[in-house]
Design an enzyme around this catalytic site. Structure first.
Site, PDB file in Angstrom:
ATOM      1  N   CYS A 114      43.936  48.141  15.941  1.00  0.00           N
ATOM      2  CA  CYS A 114      45.345  48.290  16.473  1.00  0.00           C
ATOM      3  C   CYS A 114      45.470  47.453  17.279  1.00  0.00           C
ATOM      4  CB  CYS A 114      45.525  49.472  17.269  1.00  0.00           C
ATOM      5  SG  CYS A 114      47.541  49.588  18.703  1.00  0.00           S
ATOM      6  N   CYS A 184      52.618  48.516   4.221  1.00  0.00           N
ATOM      7  CA  CYS A 184      52.889  47.176   4.715  1.00  0.00           C
ATOM      8  C   CYS A 184      52.991  47.282   6.174  1.00  0.00           C
ATOM      9  CB  CYS A 184      53.924  46.712   3.995  1.00  0.00           C
ATOM     10  SG  CYS A 184      55.565  45.307   4.160  1.00  0.00           S
TER      11      CYS A 184
HETATM   12 ZN    ZN Z   1      46.888  51.658  18.615  1.00  0.00          ZN
END
Ligand code: ZN
Length: 198
Positions: A114, A184
């Site tokens: 992330c 996606c």
């Molecule tokens: Zn995160």
């Protein structure tokens, strides 16, 4: 009161032992001596108990204070600073232009994390070519991605399970891979950490 009675009793015993029961002066002397000695001992014990309880409290206090602070907003303070482009996608749920993402054609072995909180999201083994213009994965790292149904029910949004940052959308039943799933993901929502060779 108890102290005086105890001293009186002890003094009587001692004076009788000395076989001078009639010597009042001796009795008084022994009584006063015992009383002062016992008082000193009791004060010392009381002082010691008080001191140890204060030290125990002093030791407990910082522990109690640190517990809540370590839990609150720990993760938010570790979030990475985002550029305007990253913020538009990750915070405001935007979409990057297709075919432009840095990680779109990445074929290296490693982990996609992330961009905001560094949580591991996808492994390179699950990345495949879908020709849709965005990095595609057919599976996430267990528990790393949260699915949220769009209000109109047409699409399913995917966000980082750790920080809630927008990643993209997930589509099922397209037949790209055996898992029949396509995550996606916006390239800008992720970082890539290559596997260390060795
Ligand atoms: Zn995160």
């Amino acid at each position: 009161m108890f102290l005086q009675l105890f001293c009186f009793y002890l003094s009587c015993l001692l004076t009788l032992r000395l076989r001078q029961p009639k010597s009042m002066a001796r009795f008084c002397f022994v009584y006063l001596y015992m009383k002062s000695t016992l008082k000193r001992i009791m004060f010392t014990i009381a002082g010691f108990l008080l001191l140890s309880s204060i030290t125990a409290c002093a030791q407990k206090q910082p522990k109690a204070a640190t517990v809540p602070t370590t839990i609150t907003k720990k993760d938010m303070s570790n979030w990475n600073k985002l550029t305007k482009e990253e913020e538009a996608v990750i915070v405001h749920k935007g979409t990057e232009y297709p075919g432009t993402g840095e990680l779109l054609n990445n074929k290296e072995k490693g982990t996609y994390t992330c961009k905001r909180c560094n949580a591991p999201l996808y492994r390179s083994e699950t990345k495949f070519e879908s020709y849709c213009g965005w990095p595609s994965f057919d599976d996430e790292i267990e528990g790393a991605v949260k699915r949220i149904q769009d209000a109109d029910g047409s699409r399913t949004e995917i966000v980082c399970a750790a920080c809630g940052g927008h990643l993209g959308h997930v589509f099922l039943g397209e037949g790209f891979t055996l898992k029949n799933t396509r995550h996606c993901v916006n390239s800008v929502s992720m970082n890539f950490v290559p596997d260390t060779k060795g």
